[in-house]
Design a protein around this motif. Structure first.
Motif, PDB file in Angstrom:
ATOM      1  N   THR A   5    -114.037  47.779 -38.776  1.00 49.76           N
ATOM      2  CA  THR A   5    -113.852  48.624 -37.449  1.00 49.76           C
ATOM      3  C   THR A   5    -114.740  48.587 -36.434  1.00 49.76           C
ATOM      4  OG1 THR A   5    -114.990  50.454 -38.213  1.00 49.76           O
ATOM      5  CG2 THR A   5    -112.663  50.455 -39.035  1.00 49.76           C
ATOM      6  N   TYR A  39    -106.474  51.601 -32.674  1.00 49.27           N
ATOM      7  CA  TYR A  39    -106.556  52.784 -33.145  1.00 49.27           C
ATOM      8  C   TYR A  39    -106.386  53.833 -32.102  1.00 49.27           C
ATOM      9  CZ  TYR A  39    -109.326  56.967 -34.400  1.00 49.27           C
ATOM     10  OH  TYR A  39    -109.871  58.159 -34.879  1.00 49.27           O
ATOM     11  N   ALA A  45    -107.115  54.928 -38.291  1.00 47.94           N
ATOM     12  CA  ALA A  45    -107.770  53.876 -38.512  1.00 47.94           C
ATOM     13  C   ALA A  45    -107.209  52.875 -39.669  1.00 47.94           C
ATOM     14  CB  ALA A  45    -109.100  54.408 -39.191  1.00 47.94           C
TER      15      ALA A  45
END
Length: 306
Positions: A5, A39, A45
């Protein structure tokens, strides 16, 4: 391929066992940007990571010698995959038990320093984006958050540049009417949250009532899995009554979605992630995510960074 991420244009090394070829390097160099786009479009997520996996699979099958702008091409794939998933998620949310909140994302300190990015991933803003249609949301995120050109956005959403301009204007007007009224500094948010935490831990109801606005709203997301209010709790008295039950829990400060927040533990287990909205020196909104499916990532080092 592990997607991870984050947000930004910093380079990343290929995962062990993967060839460090041009295609992999191009994907990894834009991975954080692609994750954040997904996102912000999805509010999840886990779904954003799935979109990145799908983006990688499609990117790996492309003749890269024919692609002049790797970033634009990857953004286009990610946007289209996110739009497909967003339409599926909207149908799923129609049967969701109780209020739906975005999946909380632990964020690195540099996100708070980037005011525009922190605002765009805040719980309050993600809830505003939920009121947009899928294409409007994609256009708003690509244009107003990442400042992509209208021609590039048009290719990503399969619309003409003129249509994208109209969609962007409509989405911008819609968001402006619903977004938080003021931008609060991280220091002010941290101060309000620290006082809020102390009031809960000490059971100081009077202090708690001094910190929350008379019309404060508490939204709890249990997803039908754990106990949570099925409707928003409104008003200082009602909210304080609910918060008064937290005195036995352990509260720890954290950086969530670009803003100070609290992680509530019962024993070694994360029970809730509580984000707040601060306006005029008072807490006007509380967002408590309790659905275990949305908290599994909070136990890991998941950091959104520029």
């Amino acid at each position: 391929m592990e997607t991870g991420t984050g947000m930004g244009e910093r380079g990343e090394r290929a995962a062990p066992g993967e060839p460090a070829d041009g295609a992999t390097a191009a994907f990894l160099s834009h991975r954080n940007l692609l994750f954040t786009i997904a996102y912000e479009m999805l509010g999840s997520a886990a779904d954003a990571e799935d979109v990145l996996q799908e983006t990688w699979l499609r990117w790996a099958g492309v003749d890269h010698d024919t692609v002049r702008d790797h970033r634009a091409f990857l953004v286009r794939i990610t946007t289209r995959q996110a739009l497909t998933r967003l339409r599926t998620l909207r149908r799923r949310k129609e049967s969701y038990v109780g209020p739906w909140l975005p999946e909380p994302l632990l964020t690195a300190p540099d996100v708070a320093d980037d005011v525009e990015l922190a605002d765009s991933v805040s719980m309050a803003m993600l809830l505003v984006l939920e009121t947009l249609g899928p294409t409007e949301r994609a256009v708003f995120v690509l244009r107003d958050v990442f400042d992509l050109g209208y021609d590039e956005i048009a290719r990503a959403v399969d619309k003409s540049p003129a249509a994208v301009r109209q969609i962007a204007h409509r989405a911008r007007t819609h968001v402006a009417a619903r977004r938080p009224r003021e931008v609060v500094s991280p220091a002010e948010s941290r101060g309000a949250l620290a006082a809020f935490q102390q009031a809960i831990e000490t059971g100081d109801l009077r202090r708690l009532l001094d910190l929350i606005a008379p019309d404060v709203v508490l939204v709890t997301d249990g997803g039908g899995v754990v106990r949570a209010a099925l409707e928003p709790v409104v008003g200082a008295g009602q909210v304080a009554h609910v918060l008064g039950r937290l005195t036995s829990a352990t509260l720890r400060p954290a950086q969530v979605n670009g803003h100070p927040a609290l992680i509530l533990h019962t024993g070694d287990v994360i029970d809730s992630v509580i984000a707040v909205r601060v306006e005029g020196g008072l807490i006007t909104g509380l967002y408590a995510v309790r659905n275990p499916e949305k908290l599994s990532r909070a136990d890991r080092e998941t950091a959104l960074s520029r």
